[in-house]
Scaffold this motif. Sequence first.
Motif, PDB file in Angstrom:
ATOM      1  N   PRO A   1       0.836  -1.235  -0.042  1.00  0.00           N
ATOM      2  CA  PRO A   1      -0.029  -0.030  -0.094  1.00  0.00           C
ATOM      3  C   PRO A   1       0.916   1.287   0.099  1.00  0.00           C
ATOM      4  CG  PRO A   1      -0.822  -1.688   1.659  1.00  0.00           C
ATOM      5  CD  PRO A   1       0.420  -2.342   1.042  1.00  0.00           C
TER       6      PRO A   1
ATOM      7  N   ASP B   1      -5.793   2.763  -3.938  1.00  0.00           N
ATOM      8  CA  ASP B   1      -6.339   1.784  -3.558  1.00  0.00           C
ATOM      9  C   ASP B   1      -7.054   1.049  -4.584  1.00  0.00           C
ATOM     10  OD1 ASP B   1      -6.227   2.238  -1.187  1.00  0.00           O
ATOM     11  OD2 ASP B   1      -8.101   3.497  -0.902  1.00  0.00           O
ATOM     12  N   ASP B   2      -7.432   1.518  -5.973  1.00  0.00           N
ATOM     13  CA  ASP B   2      -8.035   0.581  -6.725  1.00  0.00           C
ATOM     14  C   ASP B   2      -7.716   0.992  -8.229  1.00  0.00           C
ATOM     15  OD1 ASP B   2      -9.737   2.751  -6.873  1.00  0.00           O
ATOM     16  OD2 ASP B   2     -11.295   1.574  -6.078  1.00  0.00           O
TER      17      ASP B   2
END
Lengths: 386, 160
Positions: A68, A89-90
């Motif tokens: 992350p 995050d995506d």
Amino acid sequence: MKERIADRVNKIEPSGIREFFDLVLGMKDIISLGIGEPDFVTPWHIREAGIYALEEGYTSYTSNQGLPQLRKIISQYIHRRFGVKYDPDDEVLITVGVSEAYDLAIRAVVNPGDEVLVPQPCYVCYYPVSVLAEGKPKYLSTSSTGFKVTPELLTSNISSKTKVLVLNYPNNPTGVTYTREELKSLAKVIKEKNLIVISDEIYAELTYDHGHTSLSSLPGMRSRTVYLNGFSKAFAMTGWRLGFACGPEDIISAMNKIHQYTMLCAPIMSQMAGIEAVLKGDSAVRQMCTEYRRRRDYIVERLKEMGLDFVYPQGAFYVYVNIGKTGLSAREFAIKLLRQKKVAVVPGVAFGPKDDNDRYIRIAYTVDFDTLKKALNRIQEFLRSL
Amino acid sequence: MKEIIELLEENARLTPEDISRILKKDIATVKKTIEKLEKSGVILGYKAIINEEKSKSFKPVRAVIEVQVTPKRNQGFDYIAERIYKFSEVVTCFLVSGTYDLLLIVEGDNIHDVAQFVAEKLAPLEGVRGTVTHFLLKKYKQDGFVLTKGKENHRQSISL
Ligand SMILES: Cc1ncc(COP(=O)(O)O)c(C=O)c1O
């Protein structure tokens, strides 16, 4: 025994210049201007971060998508350098080099029979990887448009089956890159024709005459661009095998689906070193970039003085030189130069169809200045001897 | 001017021709600029960086010497520094902050020479309050060059 091997693999042509490679690898004391990777080793502070990661026991898998923290700082880095915002995050996926990222992107979007436009000359993996994905790659010749895709060239090659355009700039093997205006005019066609673009911007940091514009930073392009970049070139980290893809959530998540089963994750120690590279690598990148630019400036003058034609390279570390005047084919030129003067260059036929590339050689200036000068002196002597 | 200095600082073997190509300036201008830099003392000289760990030639004995001095009224450290750096044994002389004032690198043919220089020339000087001598044992890195190892590059000789 060919039937033991899957058809789609048999369909891929073996590289036409394998024997030339073997010839080079078998020779001693040559100067090679044929190396497509930095002559710098990874800056020490980055190597040291990799060593520290090992010492601290970072030897496990990471999440499929990547650490992350690395995704977060990559997202910040791309925003800072190229003005595009991706959600860590995506919309960011850490991969094993741009090589894997390209494979994932193609497999994520190409259905059997979908056309993939591959402007050439180009880096070697774009075409065969599309074949493996059962897409239909189609070469676009850029040799009469200064090695650039133009809106006209693009328009005239789009059919109802065309789904993907592969762009690479600054380009391997030509060193050519695009201005913001040129990209805008391409973006217009791309939007009109509803294409997806896989944009390999691995040499973005090595741009010498103007800032690098990311295709995805242009209005309306973010949703249809898969942005690929990595650590290999800018940070001299080829052996660490670390890259990343950024793009719209649906495509990144589809890529991650493949990645989780085929690769699982990029090596954790490389990812740890990557964090150091993005956070603290700026000055090392700038230093290496300055050195490449100086070599570029020098080589361009020398080639002009030798009367050779080429398109002015504005990025990466290559010049694609037209040797047509010598009457030799690219392969003949490269073999003779190697045998007579012990200088290796790559024949253009490695980067696209023979018709367009048999008059070109790729020179990589990934050697120190004194070596580069010596090699160019030898090329000059070689040309005079013809 | 600045770019020429930078280029030569990195690689003194660049010829005016090389520099004129890199900077797209004519050779005459480059030559003139270099001459100016030499005359005005910006460029002091050009020399090869020898890896003494590898060369078979004679190696002088070197010592790094910390010197505590008393600065002179109205002249600060310059007066005493000059008295010291004028000795040919002294190849480097820096004024530094911290527990001592001058940092010297002193060369001699053997340990005895260096010791004698310290005992007979340096220490007795008026204004020198004390010296600490460290003999140099091995050089690992100098002027940005690593001296003890080979080149760190393992690339294949061709790749796409
Ligand atoms: C244009 C281009 N894309 C991708 C790659 C491969 O990059 P990576 O090391 O990130 O897999 C290269 C390497 O030469 C390249 O030139």
